[in-house]
Design a protein around this motif. Structure first.
Motif, short mmCIF file in Angstrom:
data_model
loop_
_atom_site.label_atom_id
_atom_site.label_comp_id
_atom_site.label_asym_id
_atom_site.label_seq_id
_atom_site.Cartn_x
_atom_site.Cartn_y
_atom_site.Cartn_z
N ASN A 156 -39.89 -10.88 -51.58
CA ASN A 156 -40.35 -9.54 -51.20
C ASN A 156 -40.25 -9.28 -49.70
O ASN A 156 -40.69 -8.24 -49.22
N LYS A 157 -39.64 -10.22 -48.96
CA LYS A 157 -39.59 -10.04 -47.50
C LYS A 157 -38.34 -9.24 -47.08
O LYS A 157 -37.43 -9.04 -47.87
N VAL A 158 -38.35 -8.82 -45.81
CA VAL A 158 -37.25 -7.96 -45.33
C VAL A 158 -35.91 -8.69 -45.47
O VAL A 158 -34.94 -8.14 -45.98
N GLU A 196 -46.24 -17.80 -33.60
CA GLU A 196 -46.27 -16.49 -34.27
C GLU A 196 -46.01 -16.66 -35.77
O GLU A 196 -45.07 -17.36 -36.15
N ASP A 197 -46.82 -15.98 -36.57
CA ASP A 197 -46.53 -15.89 -38.01
C ASP A 197 -45.85 -14.53 -38.24
O ASP A 197 -46.49 -13.48 -38.25
N CYS A 198 -44.53 -14.60 -38.36
CA CYS A 198 -43.71 -13.38 -38.48
C CYS A 198 -43.29 -13.12 -39.92
O CYS A 198 -42.33 -12.37 -40.16
N ALA A 199 -43.97 -13.74 -40.87
CA ALA A 199 -43.53 -13.66 -42.27
C ALA A 199 -43.32 -12.23 -42.74
O ALA A 199 -42.41 -11.95 -43.52
N GLU A 200 -44.15 -11.31 -42.23
CA GLU A 200 -44.12 -9.93 -42.75
C GLU A 200 -43.56 -8.95 -41.73
O GLU A 200 -43.76 -7.74 -41.88
N ALA A 201 -42.93 -9.45 -40.70
CA ALA A 201 -42.57 -8.53 -39.61
C ALA A 201 -41.22 -8.85 -38.98
O ALA A 201 -41.08 -8.81 -37.75
N ASN A 208 -39.67 -22.84 -47.34
CA ASN A 208 -40.41 -21.57 -47.45
C ASN A 208 -41.18 -21.29 -46.15
O ASN A 208 -41.12 -22.12 -45.22
N GLY A 209 -41.89 -20.18 -46.12
CA GLY A 209 -42.60 -19.81 -44.89
C GLY A 209 -43.82 -20.68 -44.63
O GLY A 209 -44.19 -20.91 -43.46
N THR A 210 -44.42 -21.19 -45.69
CA THR A 210 -45.59 -22.05 -45.52
C THR A 210 -45.18 -23.38 -44.89
O THR A 210 -45.85 -23.87 -43.96
N THR A 211 -44.07 -23.93 -45.37
CA THR A 211 -43.61 -25.20 -44.78
C THR A 211 -43.13 -24.98 -43.34
O THR A 211 -43.26 -25.88 -42.51
N PHE A 247 -41.02 -17.70 -39.94
CA PHE A 247 -40.63 -16.59 -40.84
C PHE A 247 -40.67 -17.07 -42.29
O PHE A 247 -40.46 -18.24 -42.57
N SER A 248 -40.90 -16.10 -43.17
CA SER A 248 -40.78 -16.36 -44.62
C SER A 248 -39.61 -15.52 -45.14
O SER A 248 -39.42 -14.39 -44.70
N PHE A 249 -38.88 -16.09 -46.08
CA PHE A 249 -37.79 -15.34 -46.73
C PHE A 249 -38.03 -15.24 -48.23
O PHE A 249 -37.11 -15.29 -49.04
#
Ligand SMILES: Cc1ncc(COP(=O)(O)O)c(C=O)c1O
Length: 472
Positions: free
Chosen positions: A291-293, A262-267, A165-168, A286-288
């Motif tokens: 609800n992400k892109v 960079e925290d790109c989770a939402e971008a 996940n994005g946190t890990t 990145f997070s996937f």
């Protein structure tokens, strides 16, 4: 009495009921007996079927009306009545204690607008089934390298390490950079808790800083003021699709010898000076999440151009196990692996990512049109110099003292909107790591995220804008 225009006597003919339906415009007639009690329901579909079956217009309706219909009583709450609707039942009569129809509930198209339903209609199912049938359902399989290579190449970076996940991903990046106890890491006040939690997992001390008023992103000046001799890294978060000022942040990080993550989770796909975010950090995360892109259900990825860090992250992701010698561990690592099933979905998502972003931009454009000229609604800026934001959710600000009323109104109408994140500095758990963050608090208390679910269209967006306006 609202039901009046839908009422027809049980002595009426098919023709008379047709006229009633035609006049009331609701596609339905409530048939009542001589005492005015509801005894049947007829829809325009029922009439069509009767005529196709050869029944005459002068036949009595009471022989053909629906007698086992769905109805509600005036004692029932709106939520209970809402549950009675389905694909076939669009109007529910509401009867009083004598069984007389006095009102009706109407299916509202705008109910159940989810926040961010993903778009999975490309090769997602095909690749997922392929991975499933191959039986490579854990963290080995062809889709993992395809996804890592495909997504990192799309970002414009050399290497990708997929994570659970994005946190890990954030924790893996910090761990690979050797950040730990005694170090400080600068984070913005307005972000999802994962950003600061990942710092805390390492034993390092997070240092929370305020935002720029216009972009809602980390303020480079505040970040610079927070630098001490213990600072090792800075994590700008491209919040709600808006890229941070990477020019000033990179320059500052370089001058102080800090790692920039960079925290790109939402971008996904946002740009600074014509270059994608994710290419500026030594590692970018990145997070996937669903609800992400780009989504893999749960999932994340670290991207980098540094081959050494790439190799280190691959080892740390897999319990710190040597790549040369199975079951030989040189460092304490983690199990942060992604599965081949997640990667199969991700591979299909990457094939269509530009299309997905284009569509999201259209959705945001429709929101901007719908809110045009409405006083009291401030849309997230899309005109900041050097920045190309993406439409993740659609983020707006309203007066602080109306924000919760707007959210309540949207929720009651079935629109899944969300308040902005609570500033980290306002939570007891994290407040010890922050000075007062004035800008972040102000923005957070005014902010609402509106749905960008795949099913959005102009009509739904117009309705959401109306609902927001009604509650202002
Ligand atoms: C800014 C930010 N960082 C990190 C994360 C963590 O990602 P995940 O939920 O995949 O662990 C999120 C997730 O929602 C996020 O919004």
């Amino acid at each position: 009495m609202r039901a009046e225009k839908l009422l027809c006597s049980h002595r009426a003919t098919i023709r008379e009921v047709m006229v009633c339906i035609e006049k009331n415009g609701k596609g339905t007639a409530f048939i009542v007996d001589d005492e005015g009690r509801l005894s049947g329901i007829v829809t325009d579909g029922d009439i069509r079927r009767l005529l196709l079956e050869g029944y005459g217009l002068n036949e009595p309706i009471q022989d053909y009306m629906k007698k086992d219909f769905v109805y509600a009583s005036t004692r029932e709450k709106a939520e209970e009545i809402q549950k009675k609707f389905n694909y076939a039942v669009r109007i529910v009569p509401i009867v009083d204690e004598n069984g007389k129809p006095v009102d009706y509930g109407e299916y509202n198209e705008n109910i159940h607008i989810s926040l961010a339903q993903p778009q999975l209609s490309g090769n997602e199912y095909k690749y997922l089934m392929d991975a499933f049938l191959s039986t490579w359902i854990s963290s080995t399989g062809k889709y993992l390298s395809r996804f890592e290579e495909g997504f990192s190449a799309w970002c414009g970076t050399g290497y990708g390490v997929a994570t659970s996940n994005g946190t890990t991903a954030l924790h893996l990046a910090l761990a690979a950079l050797g950040i730990g106890t005694g170090d400080e890491v600068i984070v913005p006040d307005l972000t999802f808790a994962a950003t600061i939690n990942a710092v805390l997992y390492t034993g390092a001390k997070p240092v929370i800083v305020d935002l720029e008023e216009e972009s809602w992103c980390m303020d480079p000046e505040a970040a610079e003021r927070a630098v001490t001799e213990r600072t090792k890294a800075v994590i700008p978060v491209h919040i709600y699709g808006q890229p941070c000022d990477m020019g000033r942040l990179c320059e500052m990080a370089k001058r102080h010898g800090l790692y920039l993550i960079e925290d790109c989770a939402e971008a996904h796909g946002a740009e600074w000076n014509g270059k994608k975010t994710g290419t500026y950090g030594i590692i970018s995360c990145f997070s996937f999440f669903g609800n992400k892109v780009v989504t893999t259900g749960e999932g994340g990825m670290c991207v980098t151009n540094d081959k050494g860090l790439y190799e280190r992250m691959r080892i740390l992701r897999d319990h710190g196990m040597s790549k040369e010698r199975k079951y030989y561990h040189e460092v304490v690592g983690f199990n942060y692996r992604m599965t081949n099933l997640q990667a199969a979905i991700g591979t299909a998502q990457v094939e269509r990512i530009d299309e997905i972003l284009k569509w999201r931009t259209e959705v945001e454009k429709m929101y901007r049109q719908a809110f045009q000229g409405i006083k009291g609604v401030i849309l997230q800026r899309d005109d900041l110099k050097g920045r190309k934001k993406i439409a993740w959710l659609v983020s707006i600000l309203v007066a602080e003292d109306r924000r919760d009323a707007v959210l309540k109104h949207l929720k009651e109408t079935g629109v899944d909107a969300r308040a902005f994140f609570i500033p980290l500095s306002e939570m007891e758990l994290y407040s010890g790591y922050a000075e007062v963050c004035r800008v972040s608090r102000k923005i957070s208390h005014m902010g609402i995220n509106l749905p960008t679910t795949w099913e959005m269209d102009r009509e739904k967006i117009q309705r959401i804008a109306e609902l927001v306006t009604e509650a202002l």
